[in-house]
Scaffold this active site. Sequence first.
Site, PDB file in Angstrom:
ATOM      1  N   ARG A   1      30.465  52.524  22.410  1.00 61.36           N
ATOM      2  CA  ARG A   1      29.276  51.528  22.755  1.00 61.36           C
ATOM      3  C   ARG A   1      28.278  52.167  23.146  1.00 61.36           C
ATOM      4  O   ARG A   1      26.932  51.656  22.988  1.00 61.36           O
ATOM      5  CB  ARG A   1      29.869  50.522  23.659  1.00 61.36           C
ATOM      6  CG  ARG A   1      30.833  49.501  22.799  1.00 61.36           C
ATOM      7  CD  ARG A   1      31.220  48.411  23.903  1.00 61.36           C
ATOM      8  NE  ARG A   1      31.992  47.351  23.311  1.00 61.36           N
ATOM      9  CZ  ARG A   1      32.640  46.362  23.895  1.00 61.36           C
ATOM     10  NH1 ARG A   1      32.357  46.265  25.263  1.00 61.36           N
ATOM     11  NH2 ARG A   1      33.428  45.531  23.190  1.00 61.36           N
TER      12      ARG A   1
ATOM     13  N   ASP B   1      24.256  34.221  31.469  1.00 64.65           N
ATOM     14  CA  ASP B   1      24.902  35.423  30.895  1.00 64.65           C
ATOM     15  C   ASP B   1      24.290  36.437  31.702  1.00 64.65           C
ATOM     16  O   ASP B   1      23.057  36.692  32.010  1.00 64.65           O
ATOM     17  CB  ASP B   1      24.927  35.412  29.664  1.00 64.65           C
ATOM     18  CG  ASP B   1      26.165  36.313  29.146  1.00 64.65           C
ATOM     19  OD1 ASP B   1      27.167  35.896  28.994  1.00 64.65           O
ATOM     20  OD2 ASP B   1      26.096  37.513  29.231  1.00 64.65           O
TER      21      ASP B   1
HETATM   22  C1  LIG Z   1      33.908  37.193  25.881  1.00 62.23           C
HETATM   23  S1  LIG Z   1      32.356  36.517  26.278  1.00 62.23           S
HETATM   24  C2  LIG Z   1      32.904  35.198  26.584  1.00 62.23           C
HETATM   25  C3  LIG Z   1      31.840  33.984  26.169  1.00 62.23           C
HETATM   26  C4  LIG Z   1      32.481  32.557  26.166  1.00 62.23           C
HETATM   27  N1  LIG Z   1      32.522  32.045  27.378  1.00 62.23           N
HETATM   28  C5  LIG Z   1      33.630  32.272  25.676  1.00 62.23           C
HETATM   29  O1  LIG Z   1      34.901  32.090  26.136  1.00 62.23           O
HETATM   30  O2  LIG Z   1      33.732  32.311  24.207  1.00 62.23           O
HETATM   31  C6  LIG Z   1      32.166  37.205  28.002  1.00 62.23           C
HETATM   32  C7  LIG Z   1      30.588  37.205  28.334  1.00 62.23           C
HETATM   33  O3  LIG Z   1      30.742  37.393  29.913  1.00 62.23           O
HETATM   34  C8  LIG Z   1      29.382  38.058  30.059  1.00 62.23           C
HETATM   35  N2  LIG Z   1      29.548  38.749  31.374  1.00 62.23           N
HETATM   36  C9  LIG Z   1      30.309  39.810  31.707  1.00 62.23           C
HETATM   37  N3  LIG Z   1      30.253  40.166  33.042  1.00 62.23           N
HETATM   38  C10 LIG Z   1      29.389  39.219  33.504  1.00 62.23           C
HETATM   39  C11 LIG Z   1      28.650  39.147  34.974  1.00 62.23           C
HETATM   40  N4  LIG Z   1      29.159  39.794  35.894  1.00 62.23           N
HETATM   41  N5  LIG Z   1      27.974  38.055  35.214  1.00 62.23           N
HETATM   42  C12 LIG Z   1      27.596  37.366  34.057  1.00 62.23           C
HETATM   43  N6  LIG Z   1      28.160  37.422  33.024  1.00 62.23           N
HETATM   44  C13 LIG Z   1      28.971  38.328  32.638  1.00 62.23           C
HETATM   45  C14 LIG Z   1      29.219  39.266  28.891  1.00 62.23           C
HETATM   46  O4  LIG Z   1      27.972  39.690  28.834  1.00 62.23           O
HETATM   47  C15 LIG Z   1      29.670  38.157  27.864  1.00 62.23           C
HETATM   48  O5  LIG Z   1      28.758  37.709  27.104  1.00 62.23           O
END
Ligand SMILES: C[S@@+](CC[C@H](N)C(=O)[O-])C[C@H]1O[C@@H](n2cnc3c(N)ncnc32)[C@H](O)[C@@H]1O
Length: 286
Positions: free
Chosen positions: A47, A158
Amino acid sequence: MSVALKAPARAQEFHFDASDHEAIGAFVYAEAGILMPAGKMQLVYGRLAPRVRACGLTRFADYIALIERDPAERTRAIDALTTNHTSFFRESHHFDHFLENAWPALDQRLAARGKVRIWSAACSSGEEPYSLLMAMFGKDRGNGQRLSRTDLRILATDLSTDILAAAKAGRYSPETVSGIPQSLRATWVQRTAEGAEVHPLVRDRVAFRKLNLLEDWPMRGTFDAIFCRNVMIYFDDPTKERLQARLADCLAPGGFLYIGHSERLSASVAPRFTCVGRTTFQKVSA
Ligand SMILES: C[S@@+](CC[C@H](N)C(=O)[O-])C[C@H]1O[C@@H](n2cnc3c(N)ncnc32)[C@H](O)[C@@H]1O
């Protein structure tokens, strides 16, 4: 048991060793709460290598020094390191539950000029909040028009800047939108030369904002439902527990919390909820 760190097997363009991985792991944990254990070394390399290249560097150690002094590159590194996998109507039982159990009362409240607030926390590229709105609007365009004149809002947040820009644009490939049930897709997705676009009536209901779940939250007031799915899996237990307690605090009594399929409520937070379905919780009234 300690696990020996192995260098990735493939020939590498950039020097990347165990101490580099540890430094990146400490950085992403401090910034986002995301765990990157030894087994993720290959993933981290894959990445971040494009960023090392784009910065004209040849060693990860130099890239680590760069992100320490350059906030813009820190943001790019976080964008590259987060896992944004999502899809329309992912874990569709949550949308079914919401429609059957939460929506009838919320719809009535909107009809009586009340307000409804929903939070998609860690919304990635927007499929989650858009799915929810399409479910609420239904296949009748007129119903969507009626609801678009009410005080219905979804906050979608996000950490990743790039992914939020994609979410706001609401443009997806034909393959991505094929996950939307046909009757809803026909009403709420428009064909474009490049692919497909979510209808403006749906897009206009969502406020996309950058927000780190670990930091202070600027929101005032409570939410009627919170979708916080498939992000806690990246956190350690104390981080999950703290986050879940804060989610409970900002949920209205009787409001619903939806979490990801492999996520669980911490023991200290569970008594604040009744489990009302698979990974579906209702906040108990005070
Ligand atoms: C796997 S996706 C899940 C998306 C959606 N909620 C779903 O279940 O399909 C995880 C998301 O969490 C976000 N993320 C990770 N750490 C985070 C944090 N500390 N605060 C906010 N968002 C975060 C990432 O950028 C990513 O877009």
